[in-house]
Motif scaffolding. Structure first.
Motif, PDB file in Angstrom:
ATOM      1  N   UNK A  82       0.670  -1.023   0.004  1.00 38.04           N
ATOM      2  CA  UNK A  82      -0.054   0.019   0.152  1.00 38.04           C
ATOM      3  C   UNK A  82       0.820   1.271   0.154  1.00 38.04           C
ATOM      4  N   UNK A  83       2.084   1.232   0.748  1.00 37.97           N
ATOM      5  CA  UNK A  83       2.887   2.492   0.767  1.00 37.97           C
ATOM      6  C   UNK A  83       4.092   2.177  -0.017  1.00 37.97           C
ATOM      7  N   UNK A  84       4.019   2.868  -1.011  1.00 41.39           N
ATOM      8  CA  UNK A  84       5.050   2.915  -2.311  1.00 41.39           C
ATOM      9  C   UNK A  84       5.091   4.168  -2.873  1.00 41.39           C
ATOM     10  N   UNK A  85       6.220   4.475  -3.450  1.00 41.63           N
ATOM     11  CA  UNK A  85       6.404   5.777  -4.198  1.00 41.63           C
ATOM     12  C   UNK A  85       5.225   5.817  -5.495  1.00 41.63           C
ATOM     13  N   UNK A  86       4.560   7.138  -5.525  1.00 44.70           N
ATOM     14  CA  UNK A  86       3.679   7.234  -6.112  1.00 44.70           C
ATOM     15  C   UNK A  86       3.555   8.933  -6.627  1.00 44.70           C
ATOM     16  N   UNK A  87       3.001   9.198  -7.803  1.00 44.05           N
ATOM     17  CA  UNK A  87       2.916  10.698  -8.101  1.00 44.05           C
ATOM     18  C   UNK A  87       1.837  11.253  -7.163  1.00 44.05           C
ATOM     19  N   UNK A  88       1.996  12.598  -7.118  1.00 44.21           N
ATOM     20  CA  UNK A  88       0.997  13.545  -6.305  1.00 44.21           C
ATOM     21  C   UNK A  88      -0.385  13.109  -6.963  1.00 44.21           C
ATOM     22  N   UNK A  89      -1.348  12.997  -6.230  1.00 45.22           N
ATOM     23  CA  UNK A  89      -2.748  12.887  -6.583  1.00 45.22           C
ATOM     24  C   UNK A  89      -3.260  14.363  -7.028  1.00 45.22           C
ATOM     25  N   UNK A 138      -0.709  11.096   1.721  1.00 44.05           N
ATOM     26  CA  UNK A 138       0.526  10.950   1.649  1.00 44.05           C
ATOM     27  C   UNK A 138       1.338  11.348   0.612  1.00 44.05           C
ATOM     28  N   UNK A 139       0.676  11.254  -0.773  1.00 43.25           N
ATOM     29  CA  UNK A 139       1.467  11.381  -1.874  1.00 43.25           C
ATOM     30  C   UNK A 139       1.600  12.841  -2.139  1.00 43.25           C
ATOM     31  N   UNK A 140       0.697  13.795  -1.378  1.00 42.79           N
ATOM     32  CA  UNK A 140       0.901  15.156  -1.695  1.00 42.79           C
ATOM     33  C   UNK A 140       2.119  15.801  -1.161  1.00 42.79           C
ATOM     34  N   UNK A 141       2.878  15.008  -0.009  1.00 48.23           N
ATOM     35  CA  UNK A 141       3.627  15.487   0.737  1.00 48.23           C
ATOM     36  C   UNK A 141       5.404  15.586  -0.092  1.00 48.23           C
ATOM     37  N   UNK A 142       5.989  16.543  -0.291  1.00 42.46           N
ATOM     38  CA  UNK A 142       7.266  16.573  -0.506  1.00 42.46           C
ATOM     39  C   UNK A 142       8.193  16.325   0.726  1.00 42.46           C
ATOM     40  N   UNK A 161       6.696   6.527   5.564  1.00 42.37           N
ATOM     41  CA  UNK A 161       7.440   7.385   4.646  1.00 42.37           C
ATOM     42  C   UNK A 161       8.508   6.745   3.872  1.00 42.37           C
ATOM     43  N   UNK A 162       9.344   6.125   4.632  1.00 41.40           N
ATOM     44  CA  UNK A 162      10.248   5.205   3.651  1.00 41.40           C
ATOM     45  C   UNK A 162       9.810   4.470   2.685  1.00 41.40           C
ATOM     46  N   UNK A 163       8.543   3.652   2.748  1.00 42.06           N
ATOM     47  CA  UNK A 163       8.060   3.120   1.587  1.00 42.06           C
ATOM     48  C   UNK A 163       7.574   3.848   0.531  1.00 42.06           C
ATOM     49  N   UNK A 164       7.139   5.145   0.850  1.00 46.79           N
ATOM     50  CA  UNK A 164       6.529   6.110  -0.227  1.00 46.79           C
ATOM     51  C   UNK A 164       7.570   7.113  -0.658  1.00 46.79           C
ATOM     52  N   UNK A 165       8.925   6.835  -0.202  1.00 44.40           N
ATOM     53  CA  UNK A 165       9.758   7.737  -0.716  1.00 44.40           C
ATOM     54  C   UNK A 165       9.610   9.099  -0.315  1.00 44.40           C
ATOM     55  N   UNK A 166       9.418   9.339   0.801  1.00 41.62           N
ATOM     56  CA  UNK A 166       8.980  10.903   1.213  1.00 41.62           C
ATOM     57  C   UNK A 166      10.131  11.258   2.237  1.00 41.62           C
ATOM     58  N   UNK A 167      10.884  12.268   2.012  1.00 38.01           N
ATOM     59  CA  UNK A 167      11.870  12.557   2.907  1.00 38.01           C
ATOM     60  C   UNK A 167      11.290  12.964   4.350  1.00 38.01           C
ATOM     61  N   UNK A 224      12.764   3.786  -0.275  1.00 39.88           N
ATOM     62  CA  UNK A 224      12.275   2.486  -0.515  1.00 39.88           C
ATOM     63  C   UNK A 224      13.232   1.384  -0.232  1.00 39.88           C
ATOM     64  N   UNK A 225      14.577   1.399  -0.273  1.00 38.86           N
ATOM     65  CA  UNK A 225      15.283   0.612   0.233  1.00 38.86           C
ATOM     66  C   UNK A 225      15.520   0.484   1.495  1.00 38.86           C
ATOM     67  N   UNK A 226      15.320   1.605   2.359  1.00 38.41           N
ATOM     68  CA  UNK A 226      15.196   1.219   3.987  1.00 38.41           C
ATOM     69  C   UNK A 226      14.017   0.744   4.400  1.00 38.41           C
ATOM     70  N   UNK A 227      12.813   0.983   3.484  1.00 36.18           N
ATOM     71  CA  UNK A 227      11.633   0.517   4.121  1.00 36.18           C
ATOM     72  C   UNK A 227      11.693  -0.752   3.961  1.00 36.18           C
ATOM     73  N   UNK A 228      12.233  -1.605   2.929  1.00 32.38           N
ATOM     74  CA  UNK A 228      12.235  -2.975   2.800  1.00 32.38           C
ATOM     75  C   UNK A 228      12.959  -3.859   3.777  1.00 32.38           C
ATOM     76  N   UNK A 229      13.615  -3.108   4.668  1.00 26.32           N
ATOM     77  CA  UNK A 229      14.109  -3.509   5.893  1.00 26.32           C
ATOM     78  C   UNK A 229      13.101  -3.710   6.806  1.00 26.32           C
TER      79      UNK A 229
END
Length: 409
Positions: A205-212, A299-303, A326-332, A384-389
């Motif tokens: 469910x929590x993975x990188x995506x474009x802003x909605x 979540x996708x809205x956030x830089x 945040x890790x999973x969605x690549x959000x700093x 995402x790499x950290x999220x996989x851990x």
């Protein structure tokens, strides 16, 4: 193997305890376990029963293979200490009664934050002559004192004695941080019966995506650098610090496109909205809670995601679960929580740490990220790499292995 799990939070509620419990139980079912969850009518955090449910003595449904039994409890909003204690106590009683009617159980699990649910698990284990597990998500009642909800008193001392009693009686304690394990060991609890299974992220469910794009337009965020806080607006979170930073940003010529959004509800939300109005913050937007299925759109809205807890030594031991999302969605992340979680942020290179309750540091960090796209890109790439851990599926399987060992003792 039949696992009986007692929790007062479960989907469609969207807080961290509900998500962890559901995602673990779902994986346990997939691994061949039989799982029964006893919970109450969904109502967190507003204290209003969700549409489609009733606050009834017994309701049963099946969710992703999990048998879910909902019992009556005294329901109140997540505010007011006495009313919340009544809420916890009522669920403790009705959950214990309901558990007696669940047959052929192998292991009983009770989860915090508050430990009256663990009391119900202890009583159930005793009555059924089965091992019971205390899943420790919060050092309660110490956290009550940390946020100023209660002062040192006879009542607090009584709760602390009950807390230690439960730790000693548990056949196994599953803590969500290593700091929690260390704290219990210092208090004389046998470390050999404490396992650590951290929070994690459901990467499906929590993975990188474009802003909605629809939300960007509806919320007027076109061309903006969006920072946000998503979660409970409670006493522990110290969100007034974020508003102070927003006020400072509003005065800066180099931060006129920065916007802060707050999604969620909690005991402090009304006060925060009022504070924002007093400060005349045009760069802040409050959004009500949304269904779990909609959260990732926001979540996708956030830089940048802001994670923050009030400045107190107790929170050095906490790892907010939203860090992994945040890790999973690549959000700093801009992380205003010291201790174990701050070390994860630094080690994994997924964002920056600022001092809790320090609005100036938060303001400076937001401007720094706003003006440094290369730094932002690096943090996004590392997420995402950290999220996989911290993949929730792997963590759930690890906890199931621990429970299976308990079954054969």
């Amino acid at each position: 193997m039949h696992l009986l799990f007692l929790t007062d939070n479960f989907p469609p509620e969207v807080n961290a305890p509900a998500s962890r419990t559901f995602e673990h139980c779902r994986e346990w079912v997939r691994e061949g376990a039989q799982v029964t969850v006893i919970t109450c009518a969904p109502n967190f955090p507003k204290g209003a029963v969700f549409d489609g449910y009733r606050n009834w003595p017994w309701q049963s449904e099946t969710v992703d293979g999990i048998r879910v039994i909902r019992v009556w409890s005294y329901i109140t909003a997540n505010e007011g200490f006495v009313k919340r204690i009544l809420d916890y106590l009522s669920f403790m009683v009705t959950a214990t009664i309901a558990a007696l009617f669940v047959r052929r159980v192998d292991v009983v699990i009770g989860t915090s934050p508050q430990f009256f649910t663990a009391c119900a698990a202890y009583a159930t284990g005793l009555l059924k002559r089965r091992p019971w597990v205390f899943e420790l998500r919060d050092l309660w009642p110490e956290s009550i004192k940390a946020v100023g909800a209660m002062k040192e008193s006879a009542a607090i001392r009584l709760l602390e004695r009950l807390e230690l009693f439960l730790y000693r009686k548990a056949d196994l304690i599953v803590a969500v941080t290593h700091a929690f394990k260390d704290a219990l060991t210092r208090r004389g609890i046998d470390s050999s019966k404490i396992e650590v299974v951290t929070n994690g992220v459901d990467l499906a469910n929590f993975h990188p995506m474009l802003k909605d794009a629809t939300l960007v337009r509806d919320l007027g965020l076109e061309g903006c650098f969006v920072a946000g806080y998503i979660g409970t607006h409670g006493m522990a979170h110290g969100l007034e610090t974020l508003l102070e930073a927003a006020a400072a940003l509003q005065r800066r010529p180099d931060a006129q496109d920065v916007r802060l959004i707050f999604l969620g509800h909690g005991a402090e939300k009304a006060a925060l909205v009022a504070q924002s109005a007093r400060l005349g913050l045009a760069n802040v937007r409050f959004i009500d809670s949304v269904p779990k299925s909609e959260v990732v759109r926001y979540w996708s809205l956030l830089d940048v995601s802001i994670i923050h807890l009030r400045k107190t030594d107790l929170f050095d031991s906490v790892i907010p679960s939203k860090l992994f999302e945040c890790m999973g969605m690549a959000i700093p992340v801009l992380h205003g929580v010291p201790g174990e979680s701050a070390e994860i942020v630094r080690r994994e290179g997924v964002g920056e740490v600022f001092e809790s309750s320090n609005a100036i540091q938060l303001e400076e960090a937001l401007v720094r990220l706003r003006t440094d796209p290369e730094r932002m890109a690096r943090y996004r790439a590392n997420g995402p790499a950290a999220g996989r851990k911290y993949n929730r599926t792997d963590l759930a399987r690890r906890m199931l292995d621990i429970l299976r060992k308990l079954q054969v003792r």
